[in-house]
Write a protein that holds these residues in place. Structure first.
Motif, mmCIF file in Angstrom:
data_model
loop_
_atom_site.group_PDB
_atom_site.id
_atom_site.type_symbol
_atom_site.label_atom_id
_atom_site.label_comp_id
_atom_site.label_asym_id
_atom_site.label_seq_id
_atom_site.Cartn_x
_atom_site.Cartn_y
_atom_site.Cartn_z
ATOM 1 N N TRP A 164 6.828 40.884 -13.545
ATOM 2 C CA TRP A 164 6.010 40.685 -14.742
ATOM 3 C C TRP A 164 6.460 41.558 -15.907
ATOM 4 O O TRP A 164 6.333 41.158 -17.066
ATOM 5 C CB TRP A 164 4.533 40.914 -14.427
ATOM 6 C CG TRP A 164 4.030 39.866 -13.492
ATOM 7 C CD1 TRP A 164 3.701 40.031 -12.176
ATOM 8 C CD2 TRP A 164 3.842 38.486 -13.786
ATOM 9 N NE1 TRP A 164 3.322 38.836 -11.628
ATOM 10 C CE2 TRP A 164 3.394 37.856 -12.594
ATOM 11 C CE3 TRP A 164 4.011 37.705 -14.914
ATOM 12 C CZ2 TRP A 164 3.115 36.496 -12.522
ATOM 13 C CZ3 TRP A 164 3.735 36.345 -14.846
ATOM 14 C CH2 TRP A 164 3.294 35.765 -13.665
ATOM 15 N N ASP A 165 6.964 42.740 -15.631
ATOM 16 C CA ASP A 165 7.441 43.597 -16.712
ATOM 17 C C ASP A 165 8.633 42.960 -17.431
ATOM 18 O O ASP A 165 8.716 42.981 -18.656
ATOM 19 C CB ASP A 165 7.772 45.001 -16.210
ATOM 20 C CG ASP A 165 8.824 45.023 -15.112
ATOM 21 O OD1 ASP A 165 9.119 43.965 -14.514
ATOM 22 O OD2 ASP A 165 9.346 46.125 -14.839
ATOM 23 N N PHE B 242 3.344 48.848 -18.152
ATOM 24 C CA PHE B 242 2.555 49.093 -16.947
ATOM 25 C C PHE B 242 2.682 48.056 -15.828
ATOM 26 O O PHE B 242 2.265 48.328 -14.712
ATOM 27 C CB PHE B 242 1.071 49.213 -17.322
ATOM 28 C CG PHE B 242 0.802 50.321 -18.290
ATOM 29 C CD1 PHE B 242 1.036 51.644 -17.934
ATOM 30 C CD2 PHE B 242 0.318 50.049 -19.562
ATOM 31 C CE1 PHE B 242 0.787 52.671 -18.826
ATOM 32 C CE2 PHE B 242 0.065 51.074 -20.470
ATOM 33 C CZ PHE B 242 0.309 52.384 -20.092
ATOM 34 N N ALA B 243 3.227 46.880 -16.110
ATOM 35 C CA ALA B 243 3.262 45.829 -15.086
ATOM 36 C C ALA B 243 4.369 46.080 -14.064
ATOM 37 O O ALA B 243 5.372 46.736 -14.352
ATOM 38 C CB ALA B 243 3.461 44.468 -15.742
ATOM 39 N N GLU B 244 4.148 45.531 -12.896
ATOM 40 C CA GLU B 244 5.156 45.580 -11.826
ATOM 41 C C GLU B 244 6.161 44.451 -12.041
ATOM 42 O O GLU B 244 5.871 43.451 -12.687
ATOM 43 C CB GLU B 244 4.471 45.410 -10.462
ATOM 44 C CG GLU B 244 3.494 46.520 -10.123
ATOM 45 C CD GLU B 244 4.180 47.859 -9.900
ATOM 46 O OE1 GLU B 244 5.300 47.868 -9.360
ATOM 47 O OE2 GLU B 244 3.597 48.886 -10.279
ATOM 48 N N SER B 245 7.326 44.613 -11.439
ATOM 49 C CA SER B 245 8.361 43.585 -11.491
ATOM 50 C C SER B 245 7.880 42.362 -10.709
ATOM 51 O O SER B 245 7.217 42.529 -9.687
ATOM 52 C CB SER B 245 9.630 44.151 -10.876
ATOM 53 O OG SER B 245 10.690 43.275 -11.070
#
Length: 155
Positions: free
Chosen positions: A31-32, A26-29
């Motif tokens: 962070w993913d 679910f995290a955005e780049s």
């Protein structure tokens, strides 16, 4: 019975699996990607740890005594390094494949524990409590790795 701290620390060890696999999903780049890398490294560390569990009961002065029990005399020593080697190999694969290899390593290690730990722990109640916790920890960790592996293949 396992000491309460053993259970608390064991179950707390699931927090990184659950949180990191959710971040992979679910995290955005960026962070993913950070979560994907961190999860792979954490999974490899835990796979190494579960292999080393077989060395723990054998360390000490009694380890020099030959018992004519293959698992105590050689098997546990040899097996103890196999999950580490599998995890190390998984670190050299694509994330999604690495997750699946580490999940499989954890599941195979659980099967080995269920078959062989009675050679290392003679207290049946303690062994049952340990294997119950070990099963839960492994299933959640493996599911988290598989979930992340499936999610990352979508990218």
């Amino acid at each position: 019975m396992l000491a309460p701290i053993t259970k608390r620390l064991g179950y707390a060890g699931l927090i990184p699996f659950i949180l990191l696999s959710a971040l992979v999903q679910f995290a955005e780049s960026p962070w993913d990607f950070w979560a994907a890398n961190s999860l792979l490294l954490y999974g490899a560390s835990i796979a190494s740890f579960v292999g080393a569990l077989h060395w723990g009961p054998l360390l000490g002065p009694q380890s020099n005594t030959v018992t004519n029990n293959y698992w105590r005399d050689k098997g546990a020593w040899l097996w103890g390094v196999v999950p580490s080697l599998c995890a190390w190999g998984a670190l050299h694969l694509a994330f999604s494949t690495g997750y699946f290899v580490i999940a499989a390593t954890l599941l195979v290690a659980l099967l080995v524990d269920r078959q062989q730990f009675h050679h290392l722990i003679s207290d049946e109640a303690y062994l049952e409590d340990f294997l119950k916790m070990r099963t839960t920890l492994t299933l959640v960790a493996a599911a988290s790795l598989v979930w992340a592996g499936i999610a990352i293949r979508q990218f």
